[in-house]
Write a protein that holds these residues in place. Sequence first.
Motif, PDB file in Angstrom:
ATOM      1  N   UNK A 271      -5.082 -12.144  29.947  1.00 46.16           N
ATOM      2  CA  UNK A 271      -5.676 -13.548  29.643  1.00 46.16           C
ATOM      3  C   UNK A 271      -6.864 -13.999  30.695  1.00 46.16           C
ATOM      4  N   UNK A 272      -6.579 -13.894  31.904  1.00 50.96           N
ATOM      5  CA  UNK A 272      -7.612 -14.325  32.822  1.00 50.96           C
ATOM      6  C   UNK A 272      -8.807 -13.440  32.623  1.00 50.96           C
ATOM      7  N   UNK A 273      -8.733 -12.213  32.602  1.00 50.99           N
ATOM      8  CA  UNK A 273      -9.787 -11.176  32.268  1.00 50.99           C
ATOM      9  C   UNK A 273     -10.882 -11.752  31.041  1.00 50.99           C
ATOM     10  N   UNK A 274     -10.130 -11.951  29.861  1.00 44.53           N
ATOM     11  CA  UNK A 274     -10.814 -12.298  28.682  1.00 44.53           C
ATOM     12  C   UNK A 274     -11.553 -13.852  28.925  1.00 44.53           C
ATOM     13  N   UNK A 275     -10.665 -14.731  29.568  1.00 42.59           N
ATOM     14  CA  UNK A 275     -11.338 -16.281  29.768  1.00 42.59           C
ATOM     15  C   UNK A 275     -12.534 -15.946  30.860  1.00 42.59           C
ATOM     16  N   UNK A 276     -12.341 -15.028  31.696  1.00 41.89           N
ATOM     17  CA  UNK A 276     -13.777 -14.944  32.665  1.00 41.89           C
ATOM     18  C   UNK A 276     -14.914 -14.136  31.840  1.00 41.89           C
ATOM     19  N   UNK A 277     -14.549 -13.266  30.881  1.00 38.98           N
ATOM     20  CA  UNK A 277     -15.532 -12.841  30.136  1.00 38.98           C
ATOM     21  C   UNK A 277     -16.108 -13.682  29.097  1.00 38.98           C
ATOM     22  N   UNK A 278     -15.476 -14.593  28.477  1.00 41.61           N
ATOM     23  CA  UNK A 278     -16.008 -15.775  27.907  1.00 41.61           C
ATOM     24  C   UNK A 278     -16.687 -16.820  28.559  1.00 41.61           C
ATOM     25  N   UNK A 279     -16.367 -17.077  30.038  1.00 45.44           N
ATOM     26  CA  UNK A 279     -17.085 -17.888  30.793  1.00 45.44           C
ATOM     27  C   UNK A 279     -18.407 -17.156  31.254  1.00 45.44           C
ATOM     28  N   UNK A 280     -18.337 -15.783  31.504  1.00 41.87           N
ATOM     29  CA  UNK A 280     -19.648 -15.318  31.650  1.00 41.87           C
ATOM     30  C   UNK A 280     -20.824 -15.229  30.537  1.00 41.87           C
ATOM     31  N   UNK A 281     -20.123 -15.197  29.338  1.00 33.19           N
ATOM     32  CA  UNK A 281     -20.985 -14.940  28.270  1.00 33.19           C
ATOM     33  C   UNK A 281     -21.411 -16.526  27.855  1.00 33.19           C
TER      34      UNK A 281
ATOM     35  N   UNK B  30     -22.019 -18.665  30.322  1.00 33.81           N
ATOM     36  CA  UNK B  30     -22.948 -19.013  31.295  1.00 33.81           C
ATOM     37  C   UNK B  30     -24.172 -18.445  30.909  1.00 33.81           C
ATOM     38  N   UNK B  31     -24.351 -17.182  30.358  1.00 36.68           N
ATOM     39  CA  UNK B  31     -25.516 -16.447  30.040  1.00 36.68           C
ATOM     40  C   UNK B  31     -26.159 -17.138  28.872  1.00 36.68           C
ATOM     41  N   UNK B  32     -25.638 -17.946  28.170  1.00 38.82           N
ATOM     42  CA  UNK B  32     -26.035 -18.675  27.130  1.00 38.82           C
ATOM     43  C   UNK B  32     -26.597 -20.133  27.471  1.00 38.82           C
ATOM     44  N   UNK B  33     -26.205 -20.419  28.586  1.00 35.23           N
ATOM     45  CA  UNK B  33     -26.531 -21.907  29.281  1.00 35.23           C
ATOM     46  C   UNK B  33     -25.605 -22.819  28.886  1.00 35.23           C
ATOM     47  N   UNK B  34     -24.287 -22.277  28.362  1.00 36.76           N
ATOM     48  CA  UNK B  34     -23.383 -23.407  27.516  1.00 36.76           C
ATOM     49  C   UNK B  34     -22.242 -23.586  28.493  1.00 36.76           C
ATOM     50  N   UNK B  35     -22.126 -23.548  29.745  1.00 41.71           N
ATOM     51  CA  UNK B  35     -20.893 -23.737  30.297  1.00 41.71           C
ATOM     52  C   UNK B  35     -20.953 -25.304  30.685  1.00 41.71           C
ATOM     53  N   UNK B  36     -19.790 -25.833  30.693  1.00 42.61           N
ATOM     54  CA  UNK B  36     -19.659 -27.324  30.723  1.00 42.61           C
ATOM     55  C   UNK B  36     -20.380 -27.734  32.165  1.00 42.61           C
TER      56      UNK B  36
END
Length: 150
Positions: A60-70, A72-78
């Motif tokens: 779960x943590x690994x997948x959530x971190x992957x989504x966060x990285x993706x 962030x790369x799109x510039x969409x992190x809150x």
Amino acid sequence: MRAKITYLVTAAVLVFYFVLVGSRGVMLIQTGTLVTVTFGVAVLILPVIGLWFLWKNTQFVRRANQLAAELEAEGGLPVDELRRLPSGRIDRESADEVFTRRKAETEAAPDDWRSWFRLAVAYHDARDTPRARKAMQRAIALHDGRPVQV
């Protein structure tokens, strides 16, 4: 980085504990009496459940971190727009305001994993961990194209 180190140390301690408990269970089974074999099997179940739980949480943590990285790369992190108390904790009213916006964003785009990710962060900031986890699980499922459980 500190959170990763803490997680790894905790996981290592848990694995050590599971091995220790498992070896005790095997020793009980090797004794050979009905009571010790029964107790040994019961003791072996605990590390199995613990390892499964640790594995699922790590995934779960690994997948959530992957989504966060993706994201962030799109510039969409809150963006962290939350007011803080003098102690450094998040102001509850501020968290509720951001949560209201994130909820509306998610209701407008219920099939967008990005909005669910941001909603999960808002839930976390509002100190609602169970809902934060469910929202993140939904974001992961939507990202992976899996059916979403309601």
